[in-house]
Design an enzyme around this catalytic site. Structure first.
Site, short mmCIF file in Angstrom:
data_model
loop_
_atom_site.label_atom_id
_atom_site.label_comp_id
_atom_site.label_asym_id
_atom_site.label_seq_id
_atom_site.Cartn_x
_atom_site.Cartn_y
_atom_site.Cartn_z
N HIS A 190 0.82 -1.22 0.00
CA HIS A 190 0.00 0.00 0.00
C HIS A 190 0.85 1.26 0.00
CE1 HIS A 190 0.58 -0.59 4.35
NE2 HIS A 190 0.26 0.68 4.51
N CYS A 249 -30.08 -1.92 -10.67
CA CYS A 249 -31.04 -2.47 -9.70
C CYS A 249 -32.48 -2.28 -10.14
CB CYS A 249 -30.81 -1.82 -8.34
SG CYS A 249 -31.04 -0.03 -8.35
#
Length: 184
Positions: free
Chosen positions: A73, A156
């Site tokens: 990271h 959706c």
């Protein structure tokens, strides 16, 4: 900014991930280098092999790499000229706004000193939820840039705001943020 600007692109779990292929292709066409971080949920929507083929770079998915001594990271955070999260779900917005870091993308976001650009994508009711809106406003006051979401037909079945911005709008926002950074 490095000679070839480096975009670290974080993908999260939204059906809007399919549009990221067009974003990557346009960024590469404009001379950017793109390295991807995928959340576990993003891998349900788009294949790692597709992103590797488009970017010509390793795609990162894990916070810890047993085959490397690198701290992934911080490596990714440090090489970024800009961190773009597209699609940005309510989850990553909340984690980033609250300083939570429990996966590679959230750790990279907290470790970077580069500008961050979010391209949200989620259900209209999620986007309009007061908690999500508080997180967005907090991130904006902390300097996070946003592109979208836009209104449209959502996967959706609802119509409304929450659709990821068009690829051209995302790339234009990348260019704008980096030009502001270069001017300062």
């Amino acid at each position: 900014m490095s000679q070839v600007p480096e975009i670290v692109l974080g993908l999260t779990g939204s059906v809007g991930a399919y549009k990221v292929c067009d974003v990557i292709q346009e960024l590469k066409r404009q001379g950017y280098s793109v390295t991807c971080i995928m959340s576990a949920c993003a891998e349900k929507f788009i294949g790692k092999a597709t992103l590797q083929a488009l970017t010509a770079h390793k795609v990162y998915t894990e916070l810890f790499d047993d085959n490397s001594a690198e701290i992934v990271h911080t490596k990714l955070a440090g090489k970024a000229d800009l961190v773009l999260v597209a699609p940005a779900t309510a989850n990553i917005l909340g984690k980033y706004a609250q300083g939570l870091a429990d996966d590679l993308l959230s750790c990279t976001l907290l470790a970077t000193e580069a500008p961050v650009l979010m391209a949200p994508a989620m259900n209209v009711h999620m986007w309009n939820n007061p908690a999500v809106q508080r997180n967005v406003e907090l991130l904006k006051t902390q300097g996070t840039h946003f592109v979208g979401p836009i209104s449209g037909s959502l996967a959706c079945g609802y119509d409304g705001i929450g659709h990821i911005a068009e690829a051209s709008e995302i790339v234009a926002a990348v260019n704008n943020v980096l030009s502001v950074k270069a001017a300062s």
